[in-house]
Design an enzyme around this catalytic site. Structure first.
Site, PDB file in Angstrom:
ATOM      1  N   HIS A 263      -2.399-100.463  10.015  1.00 56.10           N
ATOM      2  CA  HIS A 263      -2.869-100.286  11.385  1.00 56.10           C
ATOM      3  C   HIS A 263      -3.958-101.323  11.625  1.00 56.10           C
ATOM      4  CE1 HIS A 263      -3.790 -98.290  15.111  1.00 56.10           C
ATOM      5  NE2 HIS A 263      -5.058 -98.383  14.802  1.00 56.10           N
ATOM      6  N   ASP A 265      -6.263-102.950  14.198  1.00 59.15           N
ATOM      7  CA  ASP A 265      -6.765-102.874  15.570  1.00 59.15           C
ATOM      8  C   ASP A 265      -6.875-104.279  16.142  1.00 59.15           C
ATOM      9  OD1 ASP A 265      -7.089-100.060  15.993  1.00 59.15           O
ATOM     10  OD2 ASP A 265      -8.650-100.111  14.464  1.00 59.15           O
ATOM     11  N   ASP A 375      -2.804 -94.221  16.722  1.00 59.53           N
ATOM     12  CA  ASP A 375      -4.262 -94.107  16.866  1.00 59.53           C
ATOM     13  C   ASP A 375      -4.769 -94.018  18.295  1.00 59.53           C
ATOM     14  OD1 ASP A 375      -6.891 -94.052  15.873  1.00 59.53           O
ATOM     15  OD2 ASP A 375      -7.116 -96.214  16.087  1.00 59.53           O
ATOM     16  N   HIS A 579      -6.010-100.128  22.357  1.00 59.18           N
ATOM     17  CA  HIS A 579      -6.715 -98.838  22.355  1.00 59.18           C
ATOM     18  C   HIS A 579      -8.171 -98.854  21.896  1.00 59.18           C
ATOM     19  CE1 HIS A 579      -4.773 -98.605  18.254  1.00 59.18           C
ATOM     20  NE2 HIS A 579      -5.980 -98.237  17.947  1.00 59.18           N
TER      21      HIS A 579
HETATM   22 ZN   LIG Z   1      -6.768 -98.111  16.006  1.00 60.89          ZN
END
Ligand SMILES: [Zn+2]
Length: 1004
Positions: A263, A265, A375, A579
């Site tokens: 994951h 970001d 997420d 996000h």
């Molecule tokens: Zn995230």
């Protein structure tokens, strides 16, 4: 027995720490290290290798925050190392602080030709050299001095680290050991055996025979390995554990589908540019591990991240392409980024899928079928329909395990959106998207899984994430050992689609969750970084306008349609909906960049709009262009012409109060500049409850328990201060077709000036709130008490609206104390009420209160500002403008007002322009008019039913169409669902509540 096991554990743990782990290296040898510090932003490999390098030693202080230092490492593998006993690796410690992967120094190792070999991260700090004894090597290590923003100093303390300019420019890391090492393969395998046996034993019940035999075997392992000759006796240690690790799983064991993942970001506690490098590092790790381990399957979700690699690391991208073709590097999700889903507008939410899926189709020929959002902070009730319309039937998140109060009842279920569309949803019961496949996590998965009895399988995403890193060889070793192991869930490494298909087939009769998937956490993300929220809303509107007018001009005048410019602008908007960007939870650097990008979009699109409108009109006549789907002041929807206001506005003063009457409403402001009355003349209804005053600004202290920018805690409500006193209340425009009252207030070091505008004939009061904000950890809300007795409020979301309870009957209702809305919120009593529309606000709360004289009234509040201190201490400082419209009436009026505020009329001298498309039925809203993505010149119209009712409508075309077909979001023809008939000038439609329809109209 327990005492005995405890003694074994203590003996084992010391043995592992002091004997086994150090023995993973058979030998090591020094290397030569030289360094060159890049003066500013990152440079390419070619530029880096051309520099002058100077020798450095262990302990060398290097790297200002966000700086980059390149290390050239050269050496020779000692000739005496025996080939076959293990592997030759370069171990690199650039100066790790603790073992948090992705939140501190990271590095990427290149060979002399510039090929990315592998990244260096905590717990993954080696690169295999594939060299024989006696061979020499030279590699380059690009080390990024990323500061640990999150845990440096006091957690959540204001930090200067979030911007290059404010971060310290002195070295923040000290070079650790860099050495060529000879790894002992048998010892390494034994360490993995012990991790599995020990971890599993500790998860089993104390009285269990399985637990006892595992401890007995571990005890025997310690006996078998000689502490002074670990290399020579590791094989005997493995033999002591062989039988217990070979015992097969129970028939009823939970089945884990393990999916390699990282994951990453796309920005957060680092800027976007660093994410580009994080992706390169992580993907290099993945490719290296795939070379070594044929079982690894890696799911990668964001088209944007692939696009970065394609642009910046073509060699790496080519290798990724090969693994994609093999089905091991698996594109999933099909969105441009893992976006927020609360705030992106209707068309933007659709475009996340259009851009993402199209990228995967064009690059790899892969039509992704799942939505992959582990997420994001809650999930819009519009998503099931949008996902289906993009060809996706599966949805994955684990974020809802973060709920503060309520636990969602299922891990595998059908999720039903506001229009009734269902998709199969899965919440991995492992409760993390960064699993290491540890026995603890696997045991938690099995225990936690809520749908036992109906189903017995779940997905576990494994690999270091958030800041990237991805799967490691230790995780693969854990997966292999747990594949079929007594006492453990079974583990199979697989692509996500295999899990979804198997789970869907096994779970024939599925429970259903209807409506949004609200996250009882991070409710502050609807308000933090208000300027970015405005940039998003404005950019979405500009894109709508540019597409509408450019398409109209292309059809009418043959003008070129700016496909590439529009796509590039869309991709920027979509990236900034990531996000941690749009929600406001990133460092200041990210917001400085977003502001520049939104300004660039405006600079790029304004001329597109102006040129297209100018080309369309006959010219010479002053008027207005209306980009919205409803007529405004006589200017037709999607057309241009003169503006006509109906009637006049009368202003009267009595005592300190000001009364404004425009024929449709009567507004009364008192001497404090607060609304004491707002009467809707069509119905005679008073909006303001007895004894209440509307238009009240309120300030709350906002110091959440955790995560400043993310969270609002309910306790904020105890701290409210009403900004009643006004410095000035004045009528500044009074006459003709418009009246304006200005009210000036102060709070702390901040100034707020509001104007209340009433225009002739309009059933609305427009309020502009200009704020010069210099407060921190204070939240500013704008409140409207409404004299309606209701237990719910409607909030606009993508392609429709959602109804949420305003009472607190259940713990679910109580926990939903701050909510997200798009352009309006509406409260009503049997259809009549007040719409509160906005042009850049997302956060709202709606409550109900006892009313003087009986019953209850409702209070709708907009959350204008939040001004958190972490992670950006400058968040929300400075000038802001918010526009609000108070609109008496029903949902239809609120919908219309939302478009009017967000797509204001544009002055033009182009003269009259006839619309390209037209719909009479106000419930059917044309959201988008554009040309087809494929360059065919077809006109694409996306429309939806906005009132929540079954209805029929005719789409009148301002051009001749040869054919009209329904398509999915990607403009691929699908079976008719709404079209009843079509001819060259019109399309007749029948829509169900909130149905989205995309039409592709081929020009005759
Ligand atoms: Zn995230």
């Amino acid at each position: 027995m327990h005492q005995q096991q405890h003694a074994v554990k203590e003996r084992l743990d010391r043995f592992v720490r002091e004997r086994l782990e150090p023995a993973r290296e058979r030998a090591s040898a020094p290397v030569r290290v030289e360094a060159w510090a890049a003066p500013g932003e990152p440079v390419s490999f070619a530029e880096a290798v051309a520099q002058e390098y100077a020798p450095v030693e262990e302990g060398h202080a290097w790297g200002r925050a966000w700086g980059t230092v390149w290390f050239r490492v050269s050496g020779t593998v000692p000739a005496e190392w025996s080939a076959g006993a293990g592997e030759v690796e370069l171990a690199v410690d650039p100066g790790f602080v603790g073992d948090g992967a992705g939140f501190q120094v990271e590095a990427l190792v290149f060979d002399g030709s510039g090929r990315a070999l592998k990244a260096i991260e905590p717990k993954n700090d080696y690169v295999r050299l594939h060299l024989a004894p006696g061979a020499s090597f030279e590699v380059y290590v690009e080390a990024a001095a990323n500061p640990d923003v999150f845990t440096s100093g006091e957690r959540y303390a204001p930090t200067p680290l979030g911007r290059w300019e404010t971060a310290p420019d002195t070295p923040i890391y000290r070079l650790g050991r860099i050495a060529v090492v000879h790894r002992d393969a048998a010892v390494w395998e034994l360490v993995q055996d012990v991790a599995t046996a020990r971890g599993l034993a500790l998860e089993l019940p104390e009285g269990s025979p399985r637990r006892a035999e595992l401890f007995a075997a571990l005890d025997a392992m310690v006996d078998a390995v000689h502490p002074h000759d670990v290399h020579g006796t590791a094989g005997a240690g493995r033999e002591a554990l062989r039988e217990v690790l070979a015992a097969p799983a129970a028939r009823s064991a939970h089945k884990v589908f393990a999916v390699g993942h990282a994951h990453i970001d796309s920005a957060w506690l680092w800027p976007v540019r660093e994410t580009v490098r994080k992706c390169a590092r992580t993907f290099a790790n993945v490719l290296e591990l795939m070379d070594e381990d044929p079982e690894l399957v890696f799911a990668c979700s964001s088209a944007q991240q692939f696009a970065w690699i394609k642009e910046h690391y073509p060699e790496l991208y080519a290798r990724i392409g090969e693994r994609v073709a093999e089905g091991r590097f698996v594109p999933v999700g099909g969105m441009w980024v893992e976006s927020d889903t609360n705030m992106p507008g209707s068309e933007a939410m659709a475009r996340q899928f259009v851009e993402g899926k199209r990228f995967f189709l064009e690059e790899f020929g892969i039509d992704t079928r799942e939505v992959w959002l582990p997420d994001s902070f809650g999930y819009t009730g519009a998503l099931p329909q949008i996902a289906r319309a993009a060809g996706a039937g599966y949805f994955l998140t684990q974020k809802l395990s973060w709920n503060e109060v309520n636990r969602y009842p299922h891990h595998s279920f059908d999720w039903e959106g506001i229009d009734g569309t269902r998709i199969f949803a899965h919440f991995p019961p492992v409760d993390t998207y960064n699993s290491k496949l540890s026995p603890q996590e696997l045991a938690h998965t099995e225990r936690n899984f809520a749908d036992k009895g109906r189903e017995n399988m779940s997905l576990v995403p494994f690999g270091f994430g958030d800041g990237g890193g991805g799967p490691t060889r230790e995780m693969m070793a854990a997966a292999r050992r747990a594949a079929d192991l007594e006492g453990s869930p079974t583990v199979r490494i697989a692509p996500p689609i295999e899990f979804f298909e198997a789970a869907e087939a096994e779970l024939a009769s599925r429970p259903v969750w209807s409506g949004e998937l609200y996250l009882e956490n991070h409710r502050g993300t609807y308000a933090s970084q208000a300027r970015t929220k405005r940039g998003n809303r404005r950019s979405e509107a500009l894109l709508h306008e540019a597409e509408l007018w450019a398409a109209t001009a292309a059809v009418r005048t043959g003008a070129a349609y700016p496909h590439e410019l529009l796509r590039s602008a869309w991709r920027t908007v979509l990236l900034n909906q990531f996000h941690d960007i749009l929600p406001g939870s990133s460092i200041g650097w990210v917001y400085d960049q977003a502001a520049k990008e939104y300004a660039q979009i405006e600079a790029d699109l304004e001329p597109v709009i102006a040129d297209a409108v100018a080309a369309l009109g006959g010219g010479g006549a002053d008027g207005f262009a209306n980009s919205g789907p409803y007529e405004v002041d006589g200017v037709p929807a999607f057309g241009a012409g003169p503006r006509v206001l109906d009637g006049s506005v009368a202003v009267s003063r009595e005592g300190g109060s000001i009364t404004v009457d425009n024929g449709a409403i009567v507004l009364v402001l008192d001497s404090d500049g607060l609304i004491t009355s707002l009467v809707d003349k069509a119905t005679g209804r008073e909006t303001v409850p007895p004894g209440e005053r509307g238009g009240l600004l309120q300030v709350f202290t906002d110091t959440p328990r955790h995560y400043d920018a993310w969270d609002v805690d309910i306790e904020y409500r105890r701290s409210g201060r009403d900004l009643v006193a006004a410095d000035d209340v004045a009528v500044v425009e009074d006459g003709g077709d418009r009246a304006v009252v200005r009210v000036a207030r102060r709070f702390g070091a901040s100034a707020i000036t509001q104007t209340f505008t009433v225009e002739a004939g309009r059933r609305a009061v427009d309020v502009e709130t200009a704020v010069d904000w210099h407060e921190r950890q204070h939240m500013l809300k704008f409140a409207f008490p409404v004299d309606v007795h209701t237990s719910s409020a409607r909030s606009e979301i993508q392609f429709g609206h959602i109804e949420r309870a305003t009472h607190t009957n259940t713990s679910w209702d109580e926990a939903r104390f701050e909510t997200c809305a798009h352009r309006w919120v509406h409260v009503a009593e049997s259809g009549w009420g007040l719409g509160v529309a906005n042009d850049a606000t997302y956060g709202h709360d709606v409550t109900r209160h006892p009313r003087a004289g009986g019953g209850t009234f409702s209070v709708v509040r907009q959350t204008l500002l939040k001004s958190p201190l972490f992670p950006d201490p400058e968040a929300d400082q400075g000038a802001h403008v918010f526009r609000t419209a108070l609109v008496p009436g029903g949902v239809a009026e609120a919908v219309r007002a939302g478009y009017r505020l967000n797509l204001p009329l544009r002055a033009t001298t182009a003269g009259a322009v006839a619309p390209l498309v037209r719909v009479e039925n106000p419930a059917v809203v044309v959201e988008t008019v554009k040309l087809a993505e494929d360059g065919s010149g077809d006109v694409v119209v996306r429309l939806y039913e906005a009132h929540g009712t079954r209805t029929e409508a005719v789409l009148d075309l301002g051009f001749a169409a040869a054919s009209a077909v329904e398509t999915d979001l990607l403009e691929r023809e699908v079976e008719r669902a709404a079209v009843q008939g079509a001819d060259s000038g019109s399309v007749s439609l029948a829509l169900r509540p909130f149905q989205i329809v995309t039409l592709r109209l081929t020009r005759a």
